[in-house]
Design a protein around this motif. Structure first.
Motif, mmCIF file in Angstrom:
data_model
loop_
_atom_site.group_PDB
_atom_site.id
_atom_site.type_symbol
_atom_site.label_atom_id
_atom_site.label_comp_id
_atom_site.label_asym_id
_atom_site.label_seq_id
_atom_site.Cartn_x
_atom_site.Cartn_y
_atom_site.Cartn_z
ATOM 1 N N ALA A 189 2.619 11.673 4.365
ATOM 2 C CA ALA A 189 3.611 12.363 3.492
ATOM 3 C C ALA A 189 4.186 11.609 2.346
ATOM 4 C CB ALA A 189 4.665 12.939 4.233
ATOM 5 N N GLY A 190 4.504 11.992 1.347
ATOM 6 C CA GLY A 190 4.951 11.351 0.089
ATOM 7 C C GLY A 190 5.507 12.256 -1.032
ATOM 8 N N LYS A 191 5.609 11.467 -2.035
ATOM 9 C CA LYS A 191 6.045 12.129 -3.356
ATOM 10 C C LYS A 191 5.568 11.678 -4.535
ATOM 11 C CE LYS A 191 10.204 9.579 -3.613
ATOM 12 N NZ LYS A 191 12.099 9.829 -3.337
ATOM 13 N N VAL A 192 5.289 12.666 -5.829
ATOM 14 C CA VAL A 192 4.967 11.837 -7.086
ATOM 15 C C VAL A 192 6.087 12.251 -8.077
ATOM 16 C CG1 VAL A 192 3.240 11.980 -9.038
ATOM 17 C CG2 VAL A 192 2.560 12.510 -6.468
ATOM 18 N N VAL A 193 6.391 11.012 -8.629
ATOM 19 C CA VAL A 193 7.889 10.956 -9.553
ATOM 20 C C VAL A 193 6.872 10.996 -11.114
ATOM 21 C CG1 VAL A 193 9.876 10.204 -10.248
ATOM 22 C CG2 VAL A 193 9.283 10.174 -7.819
ATOM 23 N N PRO A 194 7.422 11.768 -11.940
ATOM 24 C CA PRO A 194 7.207 11.498 -13.261
ATOM 25 C C PRO A 194 7.421 10.364 -14.081
ATOM 26 C CG PRO A 194 7.860 13.833 -12.869
ATOM 27 C CD PRO A 194 8.065 12.974 -11.658
ATOM 28 N N GLY A 195 6.580 9.728 -14.657
ATOM 29 C CA GLY A 195 7.025 8.367 -15.301
ATOM 30 C C GLY A 195 7.616 8.828 -16.953
ATOM 31 N N PRO A 196 7.792 7.609 -17.744
ATOM 32 C CA PRO A 196 8.173 7.783 -18.990
ATOM 33 C C PRO A 196 7.174 8.526 -19.732
ATOM 34 C CG PRO A 196 8.577 5.376 -18.259
ATOM 35 C CD PRO A 196 7.663 6.035 -17.028
ATOM 36 N N LEU A 197 5.948 8.387 -19.713
ATOM 37 C CA LEU A 197 4.955 9.126 -20.374
ATOM 38 C C LEU A 197 4.283 10.167 -19.730
ATOM 39 C CD1 LEU A 197 2.990 6.027 -22.133
ATOM 40 C CD2 LEU A 197 4.968 7.195 -22.895
ATOM 41 N N THR A 204 0.830 -1.216 -0.071
ATOM 42 C CA THR A 204 -0.064 0.072 -0.056
ATOM 43 C C THR A 204 0.999 1.156 0.126
ATOM 44 O OG1 THR A 204 -0.004 0.029 2.542
ATOM 45 C CG2 THR A 204 -1.694 -1.308 1.346
ATOM 46 N N ALA A 205 2.349 1.300 -0.308
ATOM 47 C CA ALA A 205 2.946 2.342 -0.079
ATOM 48 C C ALA A 205 3.435 2.830 -1.446
ATOM 49 C CB ALA A 205 4.302 1.878 0.492
ATOM 50 N N PHE A 206 2.895 2.164 -2.833
ATOM 51 C CA PHE A 206 3.107 2.887 -4.199
ATOM 52 C C PHE A 206 1.725 2.700 -4.570
ATOM 53 C CE2 PHE A 206 7.034 0.811 -2.483
ATOM 54 C CZ PHE A 206 7.848 2.017 -2.813
ATOM 55 N N PHE A 207 1.704 3.654 -5.694
ATOM 56 C CA PHE A 207 0.560 3.769 -6.598
ATOM 57 C C PHE A 207 1.110 4.333 -7.862
ATOM 58 C CE2 PHE A 207 -2.689 6.734 -8.381
ATOM 59 C CZ PHE A 207 -3.928 5.781 -8.673
ATOM 60 N N ASN A 208 0.632 3.846 -9.056
ATOM 61 C CA ASN A 208 1.235 3.974 -10.199
ATOM 62 C C ASN A 208 0.081 4.561 -11.084
ATOM 63 O OD1 ASN A 208 3.940 3.453 -9.851
ATOM 64 N ND2 ASN A 208 3.808 1.434 -10.629
ATOM 65 N N THR A 209 0.319 5.668 -12.017
ATOM 66 C CA THR A 209 -0.875 5.855 -12.992
ATOM 67 C C THR A 209 -0.291 5.656 -14.310
ATOM 68 O OG1 THR A 209 -1.514 7.772 -11.481
ATOM 69 C CG2 THR A 209 -2.066 7.784 -13.810
ATOM 70 N N TYR A 210 -1.100 4.707 -15.248
ATOM 71 C CA TYR A 210 -0.401 4.247 -16.651
ATOM 72 C C TYR A 210 -1.593 5.159 -17.623
ATOM 73 C CZ TYR A 210 1.149 0.454 -13.840
ATOM 74 O OH TYR A 210 2.147 -0.249 -12.925
ATOM 75 N N TYR A 248 -4.061 2.521 10.309
ATOM 76 C CA TYR A 248 -3.397 2.038 8.882
ATOM 77 C C TYR A 248 -3.713 3.067 8.031
ATOM 78 C CZ TYR A 248 -3.374 -2.724 10.553
ATOM 79 O OH TYR A 248 -3.227 -3.858 11.332
ATOM 80 N N ALA A 249 -2.733 3.333 7.183
ATOM 81 C CA ALA A 249 -2.841 4.252 6.299
ATOM 82 C C ALA A 249 -2.311 3.816 4.882
ATOM 83 C CB ALA A 249 -2.472 5.728 6.461
ATOM 84 N N GLY A 250 -2.704 4.074 3.593
ATOM 85 C CA GLY A 250 -2.003 3.630 2.487
ATOM 86 C C GLY A 250 -2.875 3.744 1.339
ATOM 87 N N TYR A 251 -2.259 3.468 0.153
ATOM 88 C CA TYR A 251 -3.094 3.491 -1.124
ATOM 89 C C TYR A 251 -4.182 2.122 -1.177
ATOM 90 C CZ TYR A 251 0.064 7.109 -2.806
ATOM 91 O OH TYR A 251 0.970 8.287 -2.686
ATOM 92 N N MET A 310 -5.381 10.102 -6.164
ATOM 93 C CA MET A 310 -4.697 8.914 -5.403
ATOM 94 C C MET A 310 -5.739 8.410 -4.341
ATOM 95 S SD MET A 310 -0.676 10.265 -4.856
ATOM 96 C CE MET A 310 -1.315 11.725 -3.963
ATOM 97 N N PRO A 311 -5.945 7.092 -4.512
ATOM 98 C CA PRO A 311 -6.964 6.674 -3.399
ATOM 99 C C PRO A 311 -6.099 6.285 -2.250
ATOM 100 C CG PRO A 311 -6.140 4.782 -4.910
ATOM 101 C CD PRO A 311 -5.475 6.208 -5.478
ATOM 102 N N ILE A 312 -6.324 7.128 -1.157
ATOM 103 C CA ILE A 312 -5.814 6.945 0.070
ATOM 104 C C ILE A 312 -6.783 6.396 1.232
ATOM 105 C CG2 ILE A 312 -4.304 7.810 1.980
ATOM 106 C CD1 ILE A 312 -3.244 9.730 0.047
#
Length: 246
Positions: free
Chosen positions: A149-157, A71-77, A218-221, A165-167
């Motif tokens: 607290a977290g961060k969003v990193v840009p992907g290849p696209l 639940t610590a990561f979330f990707n957008t495709y 608990y907290a997470g995606y 983000m569903p938290i």
């Protein structure tokens, strides 16, 4: 005769004193023999009771917040692809071969790549880096403020836009769920060269005041939730049914 009588009393007194000293000496060096079954090391003695939680400890108690596995990561495709020109019927065999090759595609770990979760098609990758909480006890209730607290990193696209983000925030007491809320938290991402930091807070976590220090937060995606489209489909069915009866 009187002198003899006095000496007998003195001798008797000295004898009694000597006996008491001897008895005291025996008791001080009996190594537990004369303890009448009340030795401190008696294995049959009942175990001490567990210490009770004090009211002051409960007032200061604030359940720990943890991240569950996965639940610590979330990707957008990226969604969809550009329209492809129609091929001739003669190319049906070639199409079948291309589809088979795509299905057999594997990733760096040798596992098949899910076309809907292809790492090459990631737009954003979000991660939770820290969680914390604050507690207040009042009127028989425990109110928690849980921050993520977290961060969003840009992907290849990468494309500038809003990441949703569903938290989920939840509190449990053993198997009982005392609080559970899914938040669709949005973050605006515009810089393709750096990570975008975010802090999400749920300040309305209210549960019954605990009687022991055994709550777990608990907290997470949480991506395992029904899609919003399901609700629209249900509403559409209701409208069709209502029109049929009119």
């Amino acid at each position: 005769m009187r002198f003899y009588s006095v000496n007998r009393r003195v001798v008797a007194g000295l004898a009694l004193t000597g006996f008491m000293l001897a008895a005291a000496g025996c008791q001080s060096s009996d190594n537990g023999i004369l303890n009448f079954g009340f030795s401190k090391k008696d294995p049959t003695a009942p175990p001490p009771q567990d210490p009770k939680v004090l009211a002051s400890q409960l007032r200061a108690y604030c359940p720990k917040v943890t991240l569950r596995d996965g639940t610590a990561f979330f990707n957008t495709y990226a969604k969809g692809t550009a329209a492809k020109p129609k091929k001739k019927k003669a190319d049906a065999a070639a199409d079948a071969e291309a589809q088979a090759a795509a299905a057999a595609q594997t990733g760096p770990d040798g596992q098949p790549v899910d076309p809907n979760r292809d790492p090459a098609k990631i737009v954003y990758q979000a991660s939770i880096t820290d969680v914390t909480r604050d507690c207040t006890h009042e009127n028989g209730q425990l109110t928690m403020k849980i921050a993520v607290a977290g961060k969003v990193v840009p992907g290849p696209l990468f494309a500038p836009g809003t990441v949703t983000m569903p938290i989920r925030v939840a509190v449990q007491h053993g198997p009982d769920v005392l609080y559970s809320q899914l938040h669709q938290y949005q973050v605006q991402v515009t810089d393709p060269s750096a990570a975008t930091q975010f802090v999400f807070t749920d300040a309305n976590v209210v549960v019954p005041d605990p009687t022991a220090t055994d709550y777990q937060a608990y907290a997470g995606y949480d991506e395992n939730t029904p899609a919003a489209a399901d609700k629209s489909k249900g509403n559409r069915k209701k409208r069709v049914a209502a029109a049929a009866t009119n």
